[in-house]
Motif scaffolding. Structure first.
Motif, mmCIF file in Angstrom:
data_model
loop_
_atom_site.group_PDB
_atom_site.id
_atom_site.type_symbol
_atom_site.label_atom_id
_atom_site.label_comp_id
_atom_site.label_asym_id
_atom_site.label_seq_id
_atom_site.Cartn_x
_atom_site.Cartn_y
_atom_site.Cartn_z
ATOM 1 N N ASP A 119 0.851 -1.197 0.000
ATOM 2 C CA ASP A 119 0.000 0.000 0.000
ATOM 3 C C ASP A 119 0.877 1.233 0.000
ATOM 4 N N GLY A 120 0.491 2.202 -0.786
ATOM 5 C CA GLY A 120 1.202 3.477 -0.771
ATOM 6 C C GLY A 120 2.542 3.449 -1.495
ATOM 7 N N PHE A 121 2.815 2.383 -2.218
ATOM 8 C CA PHE A 121 4.097 2.300 -2.911
ATOM 9 C C PHE A 121 4.027 2.834 -4.334
ATOM 10 N N PHE A 122 2.862 3.381 -4.751
ATOM 11 C CA PHE A 122 2.676 3.737 -6.155
ATOM 12 C C PHE A 122 3.788 4.634 -6.681
ATOM 13 N N GLY A 123 4.122 5.679 -5.917
ATOM 14 C CA GLY A 123 5.078 6.666 -6.423
ATOM 15 C C GLY A 123 6.533 6.336 -6.136
ATOM 16 N N ARG A 124 6.782 5.180 -5.490
ATOM 17 C CA ARG A 124 8.161 4.897 -5.066
ATOM 18 C C ARG A 124 9.054 4.529 -6.245
ATOM 19 N N ASP A 125 10.353 4.854 -6.070
ATOM 20 C CA ASP A 125 11.368 4.442 -7.033
ATOM 21 C C ASP A 125 11.644 2.949 -6.816
ATOM 22 N N PRO A 126 11.532 2.133 -7.866
ATOM 23 C CA PRO A 126 11.727 0.686 -7.690
ATOM 24 C C PRO A 126 13.066 0.342 -7.040
ATOM 25 N N ALA A 127 14.081 1.176 -7.280
ATOM 26 C CA ALA A 127 15.414 0.874 -6.754
ATOM 27 C C ALA A 127 15.444 0.932 -5.223
ATOM 28 N N THR A 128 14.448 1.602 -4.599
ATOM 29 C CA THR A 128 14.462 1.718 -3.148
ATOM 30 C C THR A 128 13.738 0.549 -2.488
ATOM 31 N N LEU A 129 13.205 -0.381 -3.276
ATOM 32 C CA LEU A 129 12.462 -1.508 -2.705
ATOM 33 C C LEU A 129 13.401 -2.667 -2.391
ATOM 34 N N SER A 130 13.023 -3.493 -1.406
ATOM 35 C CA SER A 130 13.798 -4.692 -1.113
ATOM 36 C C SER A 130 13.547 -5.717 -2.219
ATOM 37 N N GLY A 131 14.380 -6.753 -2.236
ATOM 38 C CA GLY A 131 14.229 -7.780 -3.271
ATOM 39 C C GLY A 131 12.849 -8.400 -3.267
ATOM 40 N N GLY A 132 12.342 -8.713 -2.071
ATOM 41 C CA GLY A 132 11.028 -9.336 -1.962
ATOM 42 C C GLY A 132 9.931 -8.413 -2.470
ATOM 43 N N GLN A 133 10.042 -7.125 -2.113
ATOM 44 C CA GLN A 133 9.033 -6.152 -2.566
ATOM 45 C C GLN A 133 9.061 -6.022 -4.077
ATOM 46 N N GLN A 134 10.290 -6.010 -4.639
ATOM 47 C CA GLN A 134 10.388 -5.899 -6.095
ATOM 48 C C GLN A 134 9.751 -7.101 -6.780
ATOM 49 N N THR A 135 9.994 -8.313 -6.233
ATOM 50 C CA THR A 135 9.419 -9.502 -6.848
ATOM 51 C C THR A 135 7.896 -9.462 -6.778
ATOM 52 N N ARG A 136 7.369 -8.980 -5.640
ATOM 53 C CA ARG A 136 5.906 -8.886 -5.521
ATOM 54 C C ARG A 136 5.346 -7.903 -6.552
ATOM 55 N N ALA A 137 6.033 -6.760 -6.712
ATOM 56 C CA ALA A 137 5.560 -5.780 -7.705
ATOM 57 C C ALA A 137 5.627 -6.372 -9.111
ATOM 58 N N ALA A 138 6.724 -7.111 -9.391
ATOM 59 C CA ALA A 138 6.861 -7.709 -10.716
ATOM 60 C C ALA A 138 5.763 -8.741 -10.958
ATOM 61 N N LEU A 139 5.412 -9.486 -9.910
ATOM 62 C CA LEU A 139 4.342 -10.481 -10.042
ATOM 63 C C LEU A 139 3.019 -9.803 -10.375
ATOM 64 N N MET A 140 2.731 -8.707 -9.682
ATOM 65 C CA MET A 140 1.462 -8.027 -9.931
ATOM 66 C C MET A 140 1.447 -7.385 -11.317
ATOM 67 N N ARG A 141 2.595 -6.828 -11.723
ATOM 68 C CA ARG A 141 2.688 -6.247 -13.064
ATOM 69 C C ARG A 141 2.351 -7.305 -14.104
ATOM 70 N N LEU A 142 2.871 -8.502 -13.848
ATOM 71 C CA LEU A 142 2.642 -9.605 -14.779
ATOM 72 C C LEU A 142 1.177 -10.019 -14.797
ATOM 73 N N LEU A 143 0.581 -10.176 -13.587
ATOM 74 C CA LEU A 143 -0.800 -10.657 -13.535
ATOM 75 C C LEU A 143 -1.768 -9.650 -14.150
ATOM 76 N N LEU A 144 -1.439 -8.323 -13.999
ATOM 77 C CA LEU A 144 -2.314 -7.299 -14.579
ATOM 78 C C LEU A 144 -2.308 -7.352 -16.106
ATOM 79 N N SER A 145 -1.299 -7.988 -16.684
ATOM 80 C CA SER A 145 -1.270 -8.081 -18.145
ATOM 81 C C SER A 145 -2.118 -9.253 -18.635
ATOM 82 N N GLN A 146 -2.843 -9.894 -17.718
ATOM 83 C CA GLN A 146 -3.775 -10.974 -18.030
ATOM 84 C C GLN A 146 -3.157 -12.075 -18.883
ATOM 85 N N PRO A 147 -2.090 -12.718 -18.376
ATOM 86 C CA PRO A 147 -1.498 -13.814 -19.138
ATOM 87 C C PRO A 147 -2.394 -15.042 -19.086
#
Lengths: 228, 579
Positions: A143-171
């Motif tokens: 929550d509230g991470f919309f405007g954050r720079d991806p480089a400031t996220l931990s590895g786990g947070q980045q993977t979660r964001a990447a997962l959601m980015r992927l799922l939103l593309s409706q594969p």
């Protein structure tokens, strides 16, 4: 060899055989049903990554392929990567560094074309897209991470964001290229179960490539070991 | 004592580098202002300038007819040629990254990179003029012409032929820079990610891949921009004449015996600096706008197809421009051996080696000067670059760090490439006049070194820092001293890039026009200065010979640079593909 059941849904690796420079690399024949995870294990050089590249559409032309890869009844071979609807999570999350975390999700989010319609309509759609992205972030504890720079996220947070980015593309299928290997052991299990749970919820066939035995066990599906 | 000498050796390369990189900048800046700032009472400081103070120098400049047209030409040529070349490279990369086609194009780049600007301009004149190869190929069967038509194609008043030539010539350079930078970026990973999210190649590359690659291209682009806005040799041959672009006029004023015009030239060189600064600022502003637009488009969710059309457009444009350059090379080769060549004939009616004989056997001065200058400046630059890289790497290794490139050093190397050559050299020229060193060989050599050094460094730094640091640590652990490790491990392993860097430096020196012209005071004519002079005087045959030599000389050195390591490492498979 059992006859192929249920060929019109799921990811069908139909007698796939990969050769490079005359050398046989791998043979696989399996239908991954929706909500099922097939784990492919093997040492490096066993062709695991080539299998993923074949399905996602990134295989160099130096490979010779026989057999077919079908997703929901449609052959994928010959389609450009962007037309395959195959989502892939790589070893590193690969969030686009020039965009914010939320904008990365917006890149993934599919929706109707924005180009048409009045400015007002366009603004409303953009706002709706943003809300969707924010909700997706919140659903994985970002929550509230919309405007954050991806480089400031931990590895786990980045993977979660990447997962959601992927799922939103409706594969229509999900490929996992050791996406948990870069994470700490403690975090690995958590992200892994999140990924499998989301894939199941979206009724996706999943192909996991790994050399981590724990990954294979957590996937709770059939395992093919290319090393043997 | 040992410590002190040690320190001395660490500091010395920086001092030498400073002499070659920073002193010319400072001297150039002061030298530009000196002839302007002298008060009327004290008389001219530098011989040959009118000593009437700054105000009058600017007045003299402003009094030149058609000045605003010249300034406008410089600005538009620089910006349009750079933007076009960049656009073609982006289209090409977007459509063809990761394909065999791009690999094939990369292998074709060599001759176009080695083609000096002056030679390209001469060849394009031969190709494009109404009596050129293109019209000959189409006449009389398609055009109905049996006499060369009366058309203005090259030297058109808007500078279009000059822009076209610059665009064609800069695409290979920008493409090479992009292809060299790609492996250092994650651009291709981002492209795959974007494609698996459903994006077509073009939207994927422009919105999601290019932002990662662009920072590596910025300095080369700015160098192209400054070059295109201030270039003299190409503009002399292909650019408009009445008025010419500013840089060409500055050189003409410089060479004028009238002190007034020389003073105007000094003020003009300042104005040229301003023009380049404006170009760069406009480009940087454009970057901002483009980056905002790209982000807005990236997140709108539209997947962007229509890939195939753009793929074909990008590739066709590139091939068309490469074909233009190839046609230029062919035209030069034909003219160098042509005797009688009447208009609609595609090939010369009779042939002669007379011009070749003259250049190779009789008037050998320019040829010898060119070779000696190129070998010396490139050799000196290479020594200096290795010296600096080795001292920096040693210190980093001793501090337990893997050797890494200093970004400050890299930026410093780009300085002389981003400044307009004509302004920098005019400032240095004034100092040489004051020191009475103008027209000396060492003056010319020094001027060449300023522009050769950056290219030698840029081609050497990559391979140097790609050396496996653990290999060097291994050498240390095996008991090899620093010098042993340097001589027995690094130098042999780097033989190929060392020779390539030398060849690049050699080619850069051969292609230099202004340093020989402005510092040499006409006493050290080279192949480049002669070919430009002959071509603008309309002497096609000797100009063609010189132009072809401008290509052949560096090509020979490049071939040697490939053959020597191939022979030296013929039994070492692991050394075959090192770059």
């Amino acid at each position: 060899m059992p006859p192929h059941a249920n060929t019109s849904s799921g990811l069908d690796l139909n007698a796939v055989h990969l050769q490079v420079e005359g050398k046989s690399l791998l043979t696989i024949d399996h239908v991954i049903a929706e909500q099922e995870t097939l784990t492919v294990m093997g040492p490096s050089g066993s062709g695991k990554s080539s299998l993923l590249n074949l399905i996602a559409g990134f295989l160099p032309t130096s490979f010779t392929v026989t057999g077919d890869v079908r997703l929901a009844g449609r052959s994928l071979l010959g389609l450009p990567p962007q037309a395959r609807h195959v989502g892939i999570l790589f070893q590193s999350p690969l969030l686009f560094p020039h965009l914010s975390v939320g904008e990365n999700l917006l890149v993934g989010l599919r929706s109707e074309a924005l180009a048409t319609g009045s400015w007002k309509l366009r603004r409303e759609r953009l706002a709706a897209r943003r809300t969707t992205a924010e909700q997706a972030l919140a659903s994985v504890g970002l929550d509230g991470f919309f405007g954050r720079d991806p480089a400031t996220l931990s590895g786990g947070q980045q993977t979660r964001a990447a997962l959601m980015r992927l799922l939103l593309s409706q594969p229509k299928a999900l490929l996992l290229d050791e996406p948990f290997s870069s994470l700490d052991t403690a975090l690995r299990g958590e992200i892994r179960s999140l990924t499998f749970e989301r894939a199941k919820a979206a009724s996706l066939p999943v192909l996991l490539v790994t050399h981590d035995l724990e990954d294979a066990e957590a996937a709770q599906g059939p395992v093919i070991d290319l090393g043997r | 004592m040992t410590l002190r000498t040690g320190k001395f050796w660490v500091v010395l390369p920086w001092v030498v580098l400073g002499l070659i990189q920073l002193v010319p900048l400072a001297a150039g800046a002061i030298g530009l202002v000196l002839p302007l700032a002298v008060s009327p009472a004290s008389g001219p400081l530098a011989p040959g300038f009118s000593g009437q103070g700054q105000a009058s120098a600017v007045q003299l400049l402003l009094a030149q007819p058609g000045l605003s047209k010249s300034v406008w030409l410089s600005l538009t040529t620089g910006l349009f040629a750079t933007a076009l070349a960049f656009a073609v490279v982006v289209l090409l990369l977007a459509g063809w990254i990761g394909t065999r086609t791009l690999g094939m194009l990369r292998r074709c780049l060599g001759p176009f990179l080695a083609l000096p600007h002056a030679a390209a301009a001469i060849g394009l004149t031969f190709l494009l003029t109404p009596s050129g190869l293109i019209f000959r190929a189409l006449s009389p069967w398609a055009t109905g012409l049996d006499r060369a038509p009366d058309l203005t194609i090259v030297q058109d008043p808007a500078g279009l032929s000059l822009m076209l030539a610059l665009t064609a010539k800069e695409i290979p350079f920008l493409l090479l820079m992009a292809l060299a930078a790609l492996p250092q970026t994650r651009c291709e990973d981002y492209l795959r990610t974007a494609q698996s999210l459903g994006y077509g190649r073009f939207k994927a590359f422009i919105c999601l891949g290019l932002p990662d690659l662009y920072p590596h291209l910025r300095l080369p682009i700015l160098a192209v921009l400054a070059f295109a806005a201030s270039n003299v040799d190409m503009a002399t041959i292909l650019g408009p004449t009445l008025p010419a672009s500013l840089s060409v006029r500055i050189v003409a004023w410089m060479n004028d015996p009238a002190a007034d015009l020389r003073t105007a030239a000094a003020a003009g060189a300042g104005l040229q600096g301003l023009i380049c600064a404006v170009c760069i600022l406009l480009w940087l502003a454009g970057e901002r706008v483009a980056s905002t637009a790209v982000k807005a488009i990236a997140v709108d969710g539209a997947r962007g197809r229509a890939d195939r059309v753009w793929k074909v457009v990008g590739l066709s444009l590139t091939w068309a421009l490469f074909a233009l350059l190839s046609g230029a090379i062919v035209s030069i080769a034909l003219w160098s051996v042509a005797r009688g060549w009447f208009f609609p004939d595609l090939l010369p009616g009779s042939w002669t080696l007379g011009s070749w004989r003259k250049v190779l056997l009789q008037d050998t001065g320019p040829l010898v000067t060119t070779v000696v200058l190129a070998a010396l400046s490139s050799g000196l630059a290479l020594l200096l670059v290795i010296w600096i890289l080795e001292t920096m790497s040693r210190r980093q290794l001793h501090n337990g760090l893997a050797p890494r490139e200093s970004s400050a050093l890299r930026a410093m190397m780009f300085f002389p490439l981003i400044l307009p050559q004509v302004s920098l050299l005019l400032g240095i020229h004034v100092w040489f006049l004051i020191l009475r060193a103008d027209g000396t060989f060492f003056g010319v050599l020094f001027a060449h070194l300023i522009f050769v050094l950056p290219y030698v460094y840029l081609s050497m730094a990559g391979p140097w820092y790609r050396l496996e640091p653990n290999l060097l640590r291994n050498a240390q652990s095996l008991g090899l001293s620093d010098s042993h490790s340097f001589l027995q491990i690094k130098l042999p392993m780097l033989l190929r890039p060392l020779l390539t860097a030398f060849a690049i430096g050699f080619a850069v020196s051969v292609a230099q026009y202004l340093p020989s012209l402005m510092i040499g005071a006409g006493r050290w004519p080279t192949l480049t200065t002669e070919s430009v002079a002959l071509a603008s005087g309309g002497a096609r045959r000797p100009a063609a010979v010189y132009a072809l030599l401008l290509m052949v000389l560096p090509a020979c050195v490049f071939i040697l640079a490939t053959l020597i390591p191939a022979a030296a490492f013929r039994h070492r498979r692991g050394m075959r593909h090192s770059r």
